[in-house]
Design a protein around this motif. Structure first.
Motif, PDB file in Angstrom:
ATOM      1  N   CYS A   1       0.707  -1.675  -0.024  1.00  0.00           N
ATOM      2  CA  CYS A   1       0.285   0.326   0.026  1.00  0.00           C
ATOM      3  C   CYS A   1       0.681   0.725   0.287  1.00  0.00           C
ATOM      4  O   CYS A   1       1.502   1.103   0.695  1.00  0.00           O
ATOM      5  CB  CYS A   1      -0.690   0.170   1.192  1.00  0.00           C
ATOM      6  SG  CYS A   1      -1.816   1.047   1.029  1.00  0.00           S
ATOM      7  N   ALA A   2       0.447   2.632  -1.081  1.00  0.00           N
ATOM      8  CA  ALA A   2       1.230   3.519  -0.764  1.00  0.00           C
ATOM      9  C   ALA A   2       0.811   4.285   0.312  1.00  0.00           C
ATOM     10  O   ALA A   2      -0.065   4.775   1.154  1.00  0.00           O
ATOM     11  CB  ALA A   2       0.741   4.494  -2.379  1.00  0.00           C
ATOM     12  N   GLU A   3       1.889   4.594   1.154  1.00  0.00           N
ATOM     13  CA  GLU A   3       1.987   5.805   1.963  1.00  0.00           C
ATOM     14  C   GLU A   3       0.603   6.783   2.107  1.00  0.00           C
ATOM     15  O   GLU A   3       1.082   7.485   0.597  1.00  0.00           O
ATOM     16  CB  GLU A   3       3.067   6.806   2.648  1.00  0.00           C
ATOM     17  CG  GLU A   3       3.543   6.892   3.660  1.00  0.00           C
ATOM     18  CD  GLU A   3       4.732   7.556   3.985  1.00  0.00           C
ATOM     19  OE1 GLU A   3       5.312   7.494   3.116  1.00  0.00           O
ATOM     20  OE2 GLU A   3       4.898   8.019   5.083  1.00  0.00           O
ATOM     21  N   GLY A   4      -0.228   6.852   2.908  1.00  0.00           N
ATOM     22  CA  GLY A   4      -1.159   7.922   2.687  1.00  0.00           C
ATOM     23  C   GLY A   4      -1.997   7.151   2.179  1.00  0.00           C
ATOM     24  O   GLY A   4      -3.060   8.292   2.180  1.00  0.00           O
ATOM     25  N   ARG A   5      -2.562   6.434   2.146  1.00  0.00           N
ATOM     26  CA  ARG A   5      -3.426   5.896   0.966  1.00  0.00           C
ATOM     27  C   ARG A   5      -4.482   5.015   2.209  1.00  0.00           C
ATOM     28  O   ARG A   5      -3.605   3.949   2.651  1.00  0.00           O
ATOM     29  CB  ARG A   5      -3.424   4.515  -0.356  1.00  0.00           C
ATOM     30  CG  ARG A   5      -2.252   6.070  -1.311  1.00  0.00           C
ATOM     31  CD  ARG A   5      -3.704   7.021  -2.429  1.00  0.00           C
ATOM     32  NE  ARG A   5      -3.090   6.906  -3.614  1.00  0.00           N
ATOM     33  CZ  ARG A   5      -3.486   7.015  -4.082  1.00  0.00           C
ATOM     34  NH1 ARG A   5      -4.991   6.078  -4.125  1.00  0.00           N
ATOM     35  NH2 ARG A   5      -2.966   7.474  -5.538  1.00  0.00           N
ATOM     36  N   ALA A   6      -5.295   4.505   1.839  1.00  0.00           N
ATOM     37  CA  ALA A   6      -6.295   3.856   2.411  1.00  0.00           C
ATOM     38  C   ALA A   6      -6.195   2.544   1.845  1.00  0.00           C
ATOM     39  O   ALA A   6      -6.037   1.870   1.088  1.00  0.00           O
ATOM     40  CB  ALA A   6      -7.582   3.184   1.981  1.00  0.00           C
ATOM     41  N   ALA A   7      -5.574   1.589   3.467  1.00  0.00           N
ATOM     42  CA  ALA A   7      -5.557   0.034   2.710  1.00  0.00           C
ATOM     43  C   ALA A   7      -6.111  -0.795   3.486  1.00  0.00           C
ATOM     44  O   ALA A   7      -6.723  -0.632   4.453  1.00  0.00           O
ATOM     45  CB  ALA A   7      -4.289   0.150   3.636  1.00  0.00           C
ATOM     46  N   ASN A   8      -6.555  -1.690   2.418  1.00  0.00           N
ATOM     47  CA  ASN A   8      -7.787  -2.365   2.175  1.00  0.00           C
ATOM     48  C   ASN A   8      -7.374  -3.710   2.453  1.00  0.00           C
ATOM     49  O   ASN A   8      -7.066  -4.893   1.357  1.00  0.00           O
ATOM     50  CB  ASN A   8      -8.715  -1.720   1.224  1.00  0.00           C
ATOM     51  CG  ASN A   8      -9.013  -0.986   1.503  1.00  0.00           C
ATOM     52  OD1 ASN A   8     -10.595  -0.495   2.272  1.00  0.00           O
ATOM     53  ND2 ASN A   8      -8.838  -0.021   0.409  1.00  0.00           N
ATOM     54  N   ALA A  39      -2.265   4.377   5.400  1.00  0.00           N
ATOM     55  CA  ALA A  39      -1.545   4.291   5.875  1.00  0.00           C
ATOM     56  C   ALA A  39       0.545   5.014   6.382  1.00  0.00           C
ATOM     57  O   ALA A  39       0.221   5.527   5.320  1.00  0.00           O
ATOM     58  CB  ALA A  39      -1.531   2.616   4.878  1.00  0.00           C
ATOM     59  N   THR A  40       0.478   4.911   7.108  1.00  0.00           N
ATOM     60  CA  THR A  40       1.346   5.459   7.429  1.00  0.00           C
ATOM     61  C   THR A  40       2.603   4.203   7.008  1.00  0.00           C
ATOM     62  O   THR A  40       2.425   3.064   7.141  1.00  0.00           O
ATOM     63  CB  THR A  40       1.804   5.890   8.720  1.00  0.00           C
ATOM     64  OG1 THR A  40       1.981   5.009  10.064  1.00  0.00           O
ATOM     65  CG2 THR A  40       0.616   6.990   8.442  1.00  0.00           C
ATOM     66  N   LEU A  41       4.440   4.734   6.830  1.00  0.00           N
ATOM     67  CA  LEU A  41       4.938   3.277   7.380  1.00  0.00           C
ATOM     68  C   LEU A  41       5.112   2.950   8.783  1.00  0.00           C
ATOM     69  O   LEU A  41       5.209   1.494   8.562  1.00  0.00           O
ATOM     70  CB  LEU A  41       6.463   4.377   7.347  1.00  0.00           C
ATOM     71  CG  LEU A  41       6.525   4.631   6.485  1.00  0.00           C
ATOM     72  CD1 LEU A  41       7.948   5.380   6.389  1.00  0.00           C
ATOM     73  CD2 LEU A  41       6.605   4.136   4.692  1.00  0.00           C
ATOM     74  N   ARG A  42       4.815   3.355   9.341  1.00  0.00           N
ATOM     75  CA  ARG A  42       4.048   2.189  11.273  1.00  0.00           C
ATOM     76  C   ARG A  42       3.506   1.478  10.781  1.00  0.00           C
ATOM     77  O   ARG A  42       2.581   0.372  12.011  1.00  0.00           O
ATOM     78  CB  ARG A  42       4.184   3.206  12.124  1.00  0.00           C
ATOM     79  CG  ARG A  42       5.607   4.091  12.454  1.00  0.00           C
ATOM     80  CD  ARG A  42       5.610   5.414  13.445  1.00  0.00           C
ATOM     81  NE  ARG A  42       4.037   5.710  13.457  1.00  0.00           N
ATOM     82  CZ  ARG A  42       3.817   6.821  13.897  1.00  0.00           C
ATOM     83  NH1 ARG A  42       4.439   6.871  15.493  1.00  0.00           N
ATOM     84  NH2 ARG A  42       3.152   8.322  13.988  1.00  0.00           N
ATOM     85  N   THR A 101      -2.525 -11.234   6.545  1.00  0.00           N
ATOM     86  CA  THR A 101      -1.162 -10.540   5.794  1.00  0.00           C
ATOM     87  C   THR A 101      -0.302 -10.354   6.406  1.00  0.00           C
ATOM     88  O   THR A 101      -0.478  -9.188   7.286  1.00  0.00           O
ATOM     89  CB  THR A 101      -2.473  -9.864   5.139  1.00  0.00           C
ATOM     90  OG1 THR A 101      -3.987 -11.176   4.717  1.00  0.00           O
ATOM     91  CG2 THR A 101      -2.080  -8.920   3.692  1.00  0.00           C
ATOM     92  N   SER A 102       0.704 -10.165   5.225  1.00  0.00           N
ATOM     93  CA  SER A 102       2.162  -9.194   5.469  1.00  0.00           C
ATOM     94  C   SER A 102       1.820  -7.675   4.532  1.00  0.00           C
ATOM     95  O   SER A 102       2.025  -7.413   3.764  1.00  0.00           O
ATOM     96  CB  SER A 102       2.951 -10.493   5.456  1.00  0.00           C
ATOM     97  OG  SER A 102       4.105  -8.956   5.502  1.00  0.00           O
ATOM     98  N   LEU A 103       1.539  -6.680   5.628  1.00  0.00           N
ATOM     99  CA  LEU A 103       1.274  -5.354   4.550  1.00  0.00           C
ATOM    100  C   LEU A 103       2.554  -4.489   4.593  1.00  0.00           C
ATOM    101  O   LEU A 103       3.128  -4.191   5.978  1.00  0.00           O
ATOM    102  CB  LEU A 103       0.375  -4.019   5.320  1.00  0.00           C
ATOM    103  CG  LEU A 103      -0.498  -3.010   5.052  1.00  0.00           C
ATOM    104  CD1 LEU A 103      -0.636  -3.036   3.686  1.00  0.00           C
ATOM    105  CD2 LEU A 103      -0.757  -2.260   5.871  1.00  0.00           C
ATOM    106  N   THR A 104       2.448  -4.262   3.606  1.00  0.00           N
ATOM    107  CA  THR A 104       4.049  -3.523   3.636  1.00  0.00           C
ATOM    108  C   THR A 104       3.498  -1.753   3.141  1.00  0.00           C
ATOM    109  O   THR A 104       3.249  -1.821   2.019  1.00  0.00           O
ATOM    110  CB  THR A 104       5.370  -4.041   2.391  1.00  0.00           C
ATOM    111  OG1 THR A 104       5.585  -5.176   2.975  1.00  0.00           O
ATOM    112  CG2 THR A 104       6.128  -2.712   2.181  1.00  0.00           C
ATOM    113  N   VAL A 105       3.645  -1.174   3.781  1.00  0.00           N
ATOM    114  CA  VAL A 105       3.397   0.523   3.611  1.00  0.00           C
ATOM    115  C   VAL A 105       4.906   1.007   3.004  1.00  0.00           C
ATOM    116  O   VAL A 105       5.940   1.098   3.081  1.00  0.00           O
ATOM    117  CB  VAL A 105       3.136   1.127   4.448  1.00  0.00           C
ATOM    118  CG1 VAL A 105       2.732   2.554   4.283  1.00  0.00           C
ATOM    119  CG2 VAL A 105       1.883   0.780   4.829  1.00  0.00           C
TER     120      VAL A 105
END
Lengths: 115, 113
Positions: free
Chosen positions: B12-19, B78-81, B107-111
């Motif tokens: 997910c790109a930083e600042g975007r919504a993660a679904n 989403a933020t990097l944290r 699910t491994s989420l990477t921002v």
């Protein structure tokens, strides 16, 4: 306030030795849970305490594993005659009660390495 | 038995919504859906839970389908944290064995910055 604490944080032991892992739940939490997480895997449920009682111990992987809880507080997980496949992070969690819904608070875990 | 299924990984790109989707097709009427996340080398952290209605708190929103067979966790910005493994869990209550959480592999989420 203080969260769930576990000790030791890391434990390296030789195959065949016994180890004891400790969990201090949040004060007043009546429910306590032990999980195991092997490298790259999800959490595996081991055992659950309501007060000092563990209604079912079938989640424990073998009879080398045992757990107890005293005074409705501290719990210890004991692994006898450790094997290399016991290497994992052992996580403890507690919750206020066993009702629904509730939230489990996790400790930082104990990383066990059996050489 | 796997109670839930989730994709193995997502970006997910930083600042975007993660679904983050989750299937729980065998869920029964009295089972809640919980979401936890685990940041590397830490214990899992509670995010949110729900039964039938959509839920929102300061961390996330939970959307549950009408038939309750699937749900989506939404991190609105989403933020990097937020990079972590996210677990969707169905809690099962047994009369004699108490309450068990089944954690899958999550699910491994990477921002991404």
């Amino acid at each position: 306030g203080a969260g769930v604490s576990q000790s030791p944080s890391n434990k390296v032991t030789e195959k065949g030795k016994d180890v004891e892992l400790r969990c201090d739940p949040i004060s007043g939490h009546t429910a306590l849970y032990w999980y195991r997480q092997s490298l790259g895997q999800g959490l595996e449920f081991l055992i659950y305490f309501q007060g000092n009682s563990a209604p079912d111990k079938s989640g424990l992987p073998s009879d080398r594993f045992s757990a107890e809880r005293t005074g409705g507080s501290v719990s210890t997980l004991t692994i006898q005659r450790t094997q290399q496949e016991d290497s994992a992070v052992y996580l403890c969690a507690s919750s206020e009660a066993d009702g629904e819904p509730y939230e489990q608070y996790f400790g930082p875990g104990t990383r066990l390495t059996v050489t | 038995d796997a109670k839930t299924t989730q994709p193995t990984s997502m970006d997910c790109a930083e600042g975007r919504a993660a679904n983050l989707p989750c299937n729980h097709s065998t869920i029964s009427g009295n089972e809640y859906v919980y979401w936890y996340r685990q940041i590397h080398s830490q214990g899992p952290q509670y995010i949110i839970h729900g039964l039938k209605n959509n839920e929102t708190n300061e961390m996330a929103s939970l959307i549950i389908t009408e038939d309750r067979k699937s749900s989506t966790l939404i991190l609105p910005h989403a933020t990097l944290r937020d990079t972590a493994v996210y677990y969707c869990i169905v809690r099962v209550a047994y009369r004699n064995t108490g309450n068990q959480f089944y954690f899958g592999t999550g699910t491994s989420l990477t921002v991404i910055p």
